[in-house]
Design a protein around this motif. Structure first.
Motif, PDB file in Angstrom:
ATOM      1  N   THR A 223      17.835 -63.037 -43.643  1.00 38.79           N
ATOM      2  CA  THR A 223      16.532 -63.686 -43.607  1.00 38.79           C
ATOM      3  C   THR A 223      15.773 -63.284 -44.858  1.00 38.79           C
ATOM      4  OG1 THR A 223      14.448 -64.026 -42.448  1.00 38.79           O
ATOM      5  CG2 THR A 223      15.497 -61.856 -42.166  1.00 38.79           C
ATOM      6  N   HIS A 224      15.485 -64.269 -45.666  1.00 40.27           N
ATOM      7  CA  HIS A 224      14.727 -64.092 -46.895  1.00 40.27           C
ATOM      8  C   HIS A 224      13.291 -64.556 -46.681  1.00 40.27           C
ATOM      9  CE1 HIS A 224      14.079 -64.916 -51.381  1.00 40.27           C
ATOM     10  NE2 HIS A 224      14.458 -63.645 -51.342  1.00 40.27           N
ATOM     11  N   ARG A 225      12.952 -64.833 -45.408  1.00 37.86           N
ATOM     12  CA  ARG A 225      11.632 -65.358 -45.079  1.00 37.86           C
ATOM     13  C   ARG A 225      10.569 -64.274 -45.144  1.00 37.86           C
ATOM     14  NH1 ARG A 225      14.233 -68.629 -39.938  1.00 37.86           N
ATOM     15  NH2 ARG A 225      14.966 -70.414 -41.156  1.00 37.86           N
ATOM     16  N   LYS A 226       9.369 -64.688 -45.529  1.00 37.10           N
ATOM     17  CA  LYS A 226       8.205 -63.809 -45.522  1.00 37.10           C
ATOM     18  C   LYS A 226       7.107 -64.523 -44.748  1.00 37.10           C
ATOM     19  CE  LYS A 226      10.529 -62.626 -49.461  1.00 37.10           C
ATOM     20  NZ  LYS A 226      11.481 -63.434 -50.239  1.00 37.10           N
ATOM     21  N   VAL A 227       6.881 -64.098 -43.519  1.00 39.76           N
ATOM     22  CA  VAL A 227       5.901 -64.745 -42.651  1.00 39.76           C
ATOM     23  C   VAL A 227       5.097 -63.673 -41.926  1.00 39.76           C
ATOM     24  CG1 VAL A 227       5.503 -66.358 -40.755  1.00 39.76           C
ATOM     25  CG2 VAL A 227       7.471 -66.688 -42.272  1.00 39.76           C
ATOM     26  N   LEU A 228       3.790 -63.774 -41.986  1.00 39.00           N
ATOM     27  CA  LEU A 228       2.896 -62.934 -41.194  1.00 39.00           C
ATOM     28  C   LEU A 228       1.934 -63.857 -40.468  1.00 39.00           C
ATOM     29  CD1 LEU A 228       1.543 -60.227 -40.356  1.00 39.00           C
ATOM     30  CD2 LEU A 228       0.198 -60.379 -42.482  1.00 39.00           C
ATOM     31  N   VAL A 229       1.913 -63.781 -39.143  1.00 34.54           N
ATOM     32  CA  VAL A 229       1.027 -64.634 -38.345  1.00 34.54           C
ATOM     33  C   VAL A 229       0.120 -63.733 -37.508  1.00 34.54           C
ATOM     34  CG1 VAL A 229       0.862 -66.517 -36.697  1.00 34.54           C
ATOM     35  CG2 VAL A 229       2.822 -66.408 -38.250  1.00 34.54           C
ATOM     36  N   ILE A 230      -1.181 -63.964 -37.609  1.00 36.76           N
ATOM     37  CA  ILE A 230      -2.184 -63.169 -36.902  1.00 36.76           C
ATOM     38  C   ILE A 230      -2.846 -64.038 -35.828  1.00 36.76           C
ATOM     39  CG2 ILE A 230      -4.244 -61.741 -37.131  1.00 36.76           C
ATOM     40  CD1 ILE A 230      -1.885 -60.712 -38.766  1.00 36.76           C
ATOM     41  N   ASP A 231      -2.730 -63.609 -34.576  1.00 43.40           N
ATOM     42  CA  ASP A 231      -3.377 -64.297 -33.452  1.00 43.40           C
ATOM     43  C   ASP A 231      -3.031 -65.782 -33.399  1.00 43.40           C
ATOM     44  OD1 ASP A 231      -4.572 -61.910 -32.736  1.00 43.40           O
ATOM     45  OD2 ASP A 231      -6.450 -62.344 -33.781  1.00 43.40           O
ATOM     46  N   ALA A 232      -1.902 -66.156 -34.015  1.00 42.81           N
ATOM     47  CA  ALA A 232      -1.439 -67.551 -34.054  1.00 42.81           C
ATOM     48  C   ALA A 232      -2.478 -68.491 -34.648  1.00 42.81           C
ATOM     49  CB  ALA A 232      -1.042 -68.030 -32.649  1.00 42.81           C
ATOM     50  N   THR A 233      -3.388 -67.954 -35.478  1.00 47.03           N
ATOM     51  CA  THR A 233      -4.433 -68.788 -36.067  1.00 47.03           C
ATOM     52  C   THR A 233      -4.443 -68.745 -37.587  1.00 47.03           C
ATOM     53  OG1 THR A 233      -6.046 -66.997 -35.875  1.00 47.03           O
ATOM     54  CG2 THR A 233      -5.931 -68.579 -34.051  1.00 47.03           C
ATOM     55  N   VAL A 234      -3.950 -67.666 -38.178  1.00 52.77           N
ATOM     56  CA  VAL A 234      -3.887 -67.560 -39.640  1.00 52.77           C
ATOM     57  C   VAL A 234      -2.523 -66.993 -40.004  1.00 52.77           C
ATOM     58  CG1 VAL A 234      -4.929 -65.259 -39.637  1.00 52.77           C
ATOM     59  CG2 VAL A 234      -5.007 -66.649 -41.719  1.00 52.77           C
ATOM     60  N   ALA A 235      -1.959 -67.486 -41.087  1.00 51.91           N
ATOM     61  CA  ALA A 235      -0.622 -67.055 -41.500  1.00 51.91           C
ATOM     62  C   ALA A 235      -0.614 -66.765 -42.993  1.00 51.91           C
ATOM     63  CB  ALA A 235       0.421 -68.120 -41.159  1.00 51.91           C
ATOM     64  N   PHE A 236       0.338 -65.915 -43.370  1.00 45.07           N
ATOM     65  CA  PHE A 236       0.603 -65.624 -44.780  1.00 45.07           C
ATOM     66  C   PHE A 236       2.086 -65.872 -45.027  1.00 45.07           C
ATOM     67  CE2 PHE A 236      -3.032 -63.166 -43.555  1.00 45.07           C
ATOM     68  CZ  PHE A 236      -3.880 -63.169 -44.653  1.00 45.07           C
ATOM     69  N   THR A 237       2.381 -66.565 -46.107  1.00 48.47           N
ATOM     70  CA  THR A 237       3.780 -66.835 -46.438  1.00 48.47           C
ATOM     71  C   THR A 237       3.893 -67.073 -47.935  1.00 48.47           C
ATOM     72  OG1 THR A 237       5.736 -68.130 -45.787  1.00 48.47           O
ATOM     73  CG2 THR A 237       3.675 -69.343 -46.095  1.00 48.47           C
ATOM     74  N   GLY A 238       5.101 -67.044 -48.440  1.00 45.51           N
ATOM     75  CA  GLY A 238       5.329 -67.233 -49.867  1.00 45.51           C
ATOM     76  C   GLY A 238       6.518 -66.423 -50.327  1.00 45.51           C
ATOM     77  N   GLY A 239       6.420 -65.828 -51.517  1.00 51.27           N
ATOM     78  CA  GLY A 239       7.548 -65.106 -52.075  1.00 51.27           C
ATOM     79  C   GLY A 239       7.413 -63.599 -52.039  1.00 51.27           C
ATOM     80  N   MET A 240       6.309 -63.079 -51.498  1.00 54.17           N
ATOM     81  CA  MET A 240       5.964 -61.666 -51.642  1.00 54.17           C
ATOM     82  C   MET A 240       6.676 -60.787 -50.620  1.00 54.17           C
ATOM     83  SD  MET A 240       3.543 -60.313 -53.824  1.00 54.17           S
ATOM     84  CE  MET A 240       2.189 -61.480 -53.851  1.00 54.17           C
ATOM     85  N   ASN A 241       7.521 -59.883 -51.103  1.00 55.42           N
ATOM     86  CA  ASN A 241       8.037 -58.804 -50.279  1.00 55.42           C
ATOM     87  C   ASN A 241       6.986 -57.698 -50.184  1.00 55.42           C
ATOM     88  OD1 ASN A 241      10.913 -59.522 -49.610  1.00 55.42           O
ATOM     89  ND2 ASN A 241      11.056 -59.624 -51.845  1.00 55.42           N
ATOM     90  N   ILE A 242       7.240 -56.716 -49.327  1.00 53.08           N
ATOM     91  CA  ILE A 242       6.320 -55.591 -49.173  1.00 53.08           C
ATOM     92  C   ILE A 242       6.871 -54.420 -49.964  1.00 53.08           C
ATOM     93  CG2 ILE A 242       5.260 -53.990 -47.524  1.00 53.08           C
ATOM     94  CD1 ILE A 242       5.498 -56.207 -45.411  1.00 53.08           C
ATOM     95  N   ARG A 243       6.356 -54.236 -51.182  1.00 55.32           N
ATOM     96  CA  ARG A 243       6.827 -53.151 -52.049  1.00 55.32           C
ATOM     97  C   ARG A 243       5.836 -52.936 -53.182  1.00 55.32           C
ATOM     98  NH1 ARG A 243      12.475 -55.059 -54.651  1.00 55.32           N
ATOM     99  NH2 ARG A 243      12.770 -52.877 -54.086  1.00 55.32           N
TER     100      ARG A 243
END
Length: 485
Positions: A223-243
């Motif tokens: 999985t190369h996906r980057k997805v962060l979903v908060i309270d199913a109302t706002v999301a963050f996605t793109g190319g950014m890893n956590i480093r």
């Protein structure tokens, strides 16, 4: 009996090798859709029956045969949803962008499983510091749920920031789930897993089977996906890893660059459903209950931004991004702008690009001047002539390494997310991207790419041909292995 085996062991090994090769060859010709891939594997097993069959069993078989997991809510998108025409959206597209983009919407409906929704907003986060701050702030404000899926989650200063925010959310009673790829988590030694578990964060690995320290035969399916979903109302996605390498605060002025996106609107439901499916696949837990309740909101007036979540991977969604890009290149009339750290498209995409160039479309491809993956960079260089000979321009962007994956067509359509233009992203990885039909957003992506071109150096055929012959041969040899880099 044992004496007979001992006296005929060479014959038995030969028969076993032939039997293994026969099974492998039949499997290859019955399951491979690409004739070149099938022919290649058959050739390998004919030349070396025993070793070839073993290599095919490890690297040639797609073991991700997961059944389609039903979405968490009916509104989250399904395989049938794309067959239902949204006449109002089509009328809006035709009025603002023309019939050709209606056809592109139809293609997306049929191959991407999730709809093109209106009423979305996207904020561009152009640096790691900007993205990480916004993401941790959103986690700190979560009231019900946090769902995070990422390829790399390093055990460093930035990783610790996220651990602190996730831990605090758990202590507040927020439901938190973190999914990390089993290859990506090992970019740090020791990994971040211990800290997450000590903080009572529910964490799992995607494709985490380990054999003698290796993930055989699963290492190619990540999985190369980057997805962060908060309270199913706002999301963050793109190319950014956590480093920390993408944070100027921790890595200094030479920190790498990337582009991430903060998203609101109906498409958040689809981003959530993708990550929830992956969590269920890895952990066998369906995210149900009030904390995970999701609803597709009614688009507010005056917000026509059209966005589709595009999930692709070596399962039912195989080559979805490839098909959409082929369609997008075919409708381009004025310009195609591409920014990718790893530009190794297959012959079909190169043909689509060069055909668009022959039609008079201005095509600009931006890659880093200095790459973080040396072998990939050499293989890329070996392939540049295929586009340069056919009306495309290639630019080497100077400065710190840029990991962004951005594309814009005709100042109207954009494609952003986690997918690189290489074989791994197009056929092996699980990726998540966004198809965006919005002039303001597409022009913002074009401006981001144009800014990189302004400080870039052009790659020319003369430059490529002036390199030493030995270097060019070595680059072409590396190019042969590009599907596995």
């Amino acid at each position: 009996m044992f004496q007979a085996i001992a006296s005929h062991w060479s014959t038995l090994i030969l028969l076993l090798s032939l039997a293994m090769a026969a099974v492998g060859i039949v499997h290859a010709i019955m399951t491979k859709e690409d004739v070149r891939a099938a022919t290649g594997w058959v050739g390998v097993m004919l030349l070396s029956p025993f070793l070839g069959a073993i290599i095919y069993a490890i690297a040639g078989i797609n073991r991700i045969r997961r059944a389609t997991i039903s979405a968490m809510r009916p509104s989250a998108g399904s395989a049938d949803e794309g067959h239902n025409r949204d006449v109002a959206v089509e009328a809006l597209i035709e009025a603002q962008f023309g019939q050709r983009f209606v056809g592109l919407k139809t293609l997306g409906d049929r191959v991407a499983r999730r709809p093109l929704t209106s009423g979305n907003t996207i904020a561009v986060l152009e640096t790691g510091d900007e993205a990480y701050t916004a993401m941790c702030r959103a986690i700190d404000g979560a009231q019900k749920s946090v769902l995070l899926e990422t390829y790399i989650f390093d055990n460093d200063a930035v990783g610790q920031m996220f651990v602190q925010s996730l831990s605090a959310a758990v202590k507040r009673g927020v439901a938190v789930r973190v999914l990390i790829d089993a290859v990506g988590v090992r970019y740090s030694v020791p990994s971040i897993l211990k800290q997450l578990r000590e903080a009572n964060v529910a964490v799992d690995l995607f494709n985490g089977n380990i054999v003698m320290g290796l993930r055989l035969p699963y290492a190619n399916l990540r999985t190369h996906r980057k997805v962060l979903v908060i309270d199913a109302t706002v999301a963050f996605t793109g190319g950014m890893n956590i480093r920390k390498g993408f944070s100027a605060e921790f890595a200094g002025s030479d920190s790498s660059r990337d582009t991430h996106f903060e998203v609101t609107g109906p498409v958040v439901v689809d981003l959530f459903s993708v990550a929830a499916e992956d969590w269920r696949f890895a952990s066998n837990e369906a995210l149900k209950g009030d904390a995970w309740q999701v609803e597709r909101t009614t688009p507010p007036p005056g917000q026509p931004m059209l966005v589709r979540a595009v999930a692709t991977g070596p399962d039912a969604a195989n080559e979805t991004n490839h098909k959409l890009l082929m369609g997008a290149f075919s409708v381009a009339r004025k310009s195609i702008r591409i920014m990718s750290p790893y530009f190794l498209p297959d012959r079909e995409l190169i043909s689509a690009l060069t055909t668009a160039g022959a039609r008079g479309v201005q095509i600009d491809i931006v890659v880093p001047a200095v790459n973080n993956l040396f072998l990939v960079d050499r293989a890329m260089t070996a392939q540049f002539d295929q586009v340069l000979k056919h009306y495309c321009r290639v630019w080497r962007h100077q400065g710190p390494f840029d990991h962004s994956k951005l594309m814009a067509i005709d100042g109207a359509w954009a494609y952003v997310g986690s997918s690189n233009l290489d074989a791994r992203s197009l056929r092996l990885n699980f990726e998540i991207d966004m198809e965006v039909l919005d002039a303001n957003f597409a022009r913002a992506i074009e401006a981001r790419i144009d800014a990189a071109i302004a400080s870039a150096k052009p790659v020319t055929l003369e430059m490529l041909r002036a390199r030493a012959f030995v270097i060019r041969v070595l680059d072409r040899l590396l190019w042969l292995g590009s599907p596995y880099l």
